[in-house]
Scaffold this motif. Structure first.
Motif, mmCIF file in Angstrom:
data_model
loop_
_atom_site.group_PDB
_atom_site.id
_atom_site.type_symbol
_atom_site.label_atom_id
_atom_site.label_comp_id
_atom_site.label_asym_id
_atom_site.label_seq_id
_atom_site.Cartn_x
_atom_site.Cartn_y
_atom_site.Cartn_z
ATOM 1 N N ALA A 144 -1.850 -2.789 7.709
ATOM 2 C CA ALA A 144 -1.894 -1.460 7.100
ATOM 3 C C ALA A 144 -2.012 -1.560 5.575
ATOM 4 O O ALA A 144 -2.677 -0.742 4.949
ATOM 5 C CB ALA A 144 -0.640 -0.675 7.487
ATOM 6 N N HIS A 145 -1.360 -2.563 4.992
ATOM 7 C CA HIS A 145 -1.460 -2.760 3.542
ATOM 8 C C HIS A 145 -2.896 -3.098 3.145
ATOM 9 O O HIS A 145 -3.412 -2.573 2.146
ATOM 10 C CB HIS A 145 -0.518 -3.875 3.115
ATOM 11 C CG HIS A 145 -0.602 -4.214 1.657
ATOM 12 N ND1 HIS A 145 -0.303 -3.309 0.655
ATOM 13 C CD2 HIS A 145 -0.969 -5.374 1.019
ATOM 14 C CE1 HIS A 145 -0.470 -3.886 -0.530
ATOM 15 N NE2 HIS A 145 -0.879 -5.129 -0.322
ATOM 16 N N MET A 146 -3.552 -3.973 3.909
ATOM 17 C CA MET A 146 -4.952 -4.303 3.627
ATOM 18 C C MET A 146 -5.821 -3.055 3.710
ATOM 19 O O MET A 146 -6.687 -2.820 2.852
ATOM 20 C CB MET A 146 -5.434 -5.377 4.609
ATOM 21 C CG MET A 146 -6.860 -5.871 4.371
ATOM 22 S SD MET A 146 -8.156 -4.818 5.087
ATOM 23 C CE MET A 146 -7.810 -4.998 6.841
ATOM 24 N N GLU A 147 -5.590 -2.239 4.724
ATOM 25 C CA GLU A 147 -6.379 -1.018 4.862
ATOM 26 C C GLU A 147 -6.151 -0.090 3.663
ATOM 27 O O GLU A 147 -7.106 0.522 3.150
ATOM 28 C CB GLU A 147 -6.009 -0.325 6.175
ATOM 29 C CG GLU A 147 -6.432 -1.117 7.403
ATOM 30 C CD GLU A 147 -5.863 -0.565 8.697
ATOM 31 O OE1 GLU A 147 -6.427 -0.870 9.759
ATOM 32 O OE2 GLU A 147 -4.842 0.163 8.651
ATOM 33 N N ALA A 148 -4.903 -0.008 3.198
ATOM 34 C CA ALA A 148 -4.616 0.827 2.026
ATOM 35 C C ALA A 148 -5.304 0.286 0.780
ATOM 36 O O ALA A 148 -5.812 1.057 -0.041
ATOM 37 C CB ALA A 148 -3.101 0.910 1.813
ATOM 38 N N LEU A 149 -5.335 -1.030 0.629
ATOM 39 C CA LEU A 149 -6.032 -1.623 -0.516
ATOM 40 C C LEU A 149 -7.519 -1.263 -0.489
ATOM 41 O O LEU A 149 -8.119 -0.966 -1.537
ATOM 42 C CB LEU A 149 -5.866 -3.145 -0.512
ATOM 43 C CG LEU A 149 -4.480 -3.687 -0.850
ATOM 44 C CD1 LEU A 149 -4.451 -5.206 -0.662
ATOM 45 C CD2 LEU A 149 -4.082 -3.324 -2.273
#
Length: 270
Positions: A76-81
């Motif tokens: 999810a963090h990668m997607e937010a980035l």
């Protein structure tokens, strides 16, 4: 100008990226698409783009070999980035059935997790209006290619590039006609005993292929065994020009045009 459409500049194999850039520019490679493929890559990749925006564009994803080491929170963090920072594409993602499942995982569960991550990556690419850079690899047969192909068919707005293409003409034709995709050639095309890849490079329609290094890996002849750099895309271009009985400038022109369109890059001045 040549664009290296797939490299890994945040690899620990590089000690001096300013020198890598200078050496690559001297060889005629003016821009590259660097892949951030695991949690320890993502932030350094974004920082590199901030430092060298004229030379590097970014793709972020989870490499299929890393899916068992990445949590839902990290994904999810990668997607937010990707939502916060412009990306050239989503990648490198895909399916890798070459290596056995890691300890504690069955082969079926390992491959299923890879497919779940690949679908999430396609969903993100579709949401953001981006294309996707795909990795497929099998020890034997075509299972990873067929499984990735089946997933890609569910996302017709997302164009895939099958990077480091090692398939045959029939596979390439399916990518072009059924997925509106592209393929990309690495230094493998310069190796002895890669006649099948060379045959596809000689045949491939000019608007359907790009060039790459996959650096720091796959250094082309005559640099095999040496850490690769984006600049050596030049040798891939030279070999494809030889195979197609044309000039390196012609190959550089068509592959740069294809890269600008696929990655939706602004016009880059050489």
């Amino acid at each position: 100008m040549i664009i290296d459409t797939h490299c890994h500049l945040v690899s620990r194999k590089y000690e001096d990226l300013d020198q890598v850039k200078a050496d690559s520019l001297a060889l005629g490679v003016g821009h590259c698409i660097s892949q951030g493929t695991s949690p320890h890559d993502w932030e350094p990749q974004l920082e590199l783009v901030r430092r060298m925006p004229d030379f590097v564009s970014s793709c972020l994803a989870v490499h299929p070999s890393d899916v068992t080491n990445v949590t839902e929170e990290q994904l999810a963090h990668m997607e937010a980035l990707c939502r916060r920072h412009p990306q050239a594409a989503i990648g490198e993602t895909g399916l890798d059935y070459f290596w056995p499942a890691p300890d504690g995982w069955s082969e079926d569960d390992y491959r299923a997790r890879q497919r779940v991550f690949l679908e999430r990556h396609f969903e993100l690419a579709q949401e953001l209006g981006l294309n996707i850079s795909l990795h497929t690899r099998d020890k034997k047969g075509l299972a990873s290619f067929e499984d990735a192909f089946a997933i890609a068919r569910n996302f017709p707005k997302v164009r895939p590039v099958f990077h480091c293409f090692i398939g045959n003409q029939a596979q390439a034709e399916r990518i072009f006609t059924e997925l509106n995709g592209l393929i990309s050639f690495t230094g493998l095309v310069t190796f002895n005993k890669t006649e099948d890849i060379q045959a596809v490079a000689a045949w491939c329609p000019a608007d359907r292929f790009m060039v790459e290094t996959d650096s720091p890996f796959l250094s082309p002849t005559p640099f095999r065994g040496i850490t690769n750099i984006p600049g050596r895309t030049k040798y891939v271009v030279d070999k494809i020009a030889e195979l197609r009985h044309t000039t390196p400038d012609a190959i550089a022109d068509c592959t740069t045009r294809n890269a600008l369109g696929f990655f939706k890059l602004p016009l880059i001045q050489a």
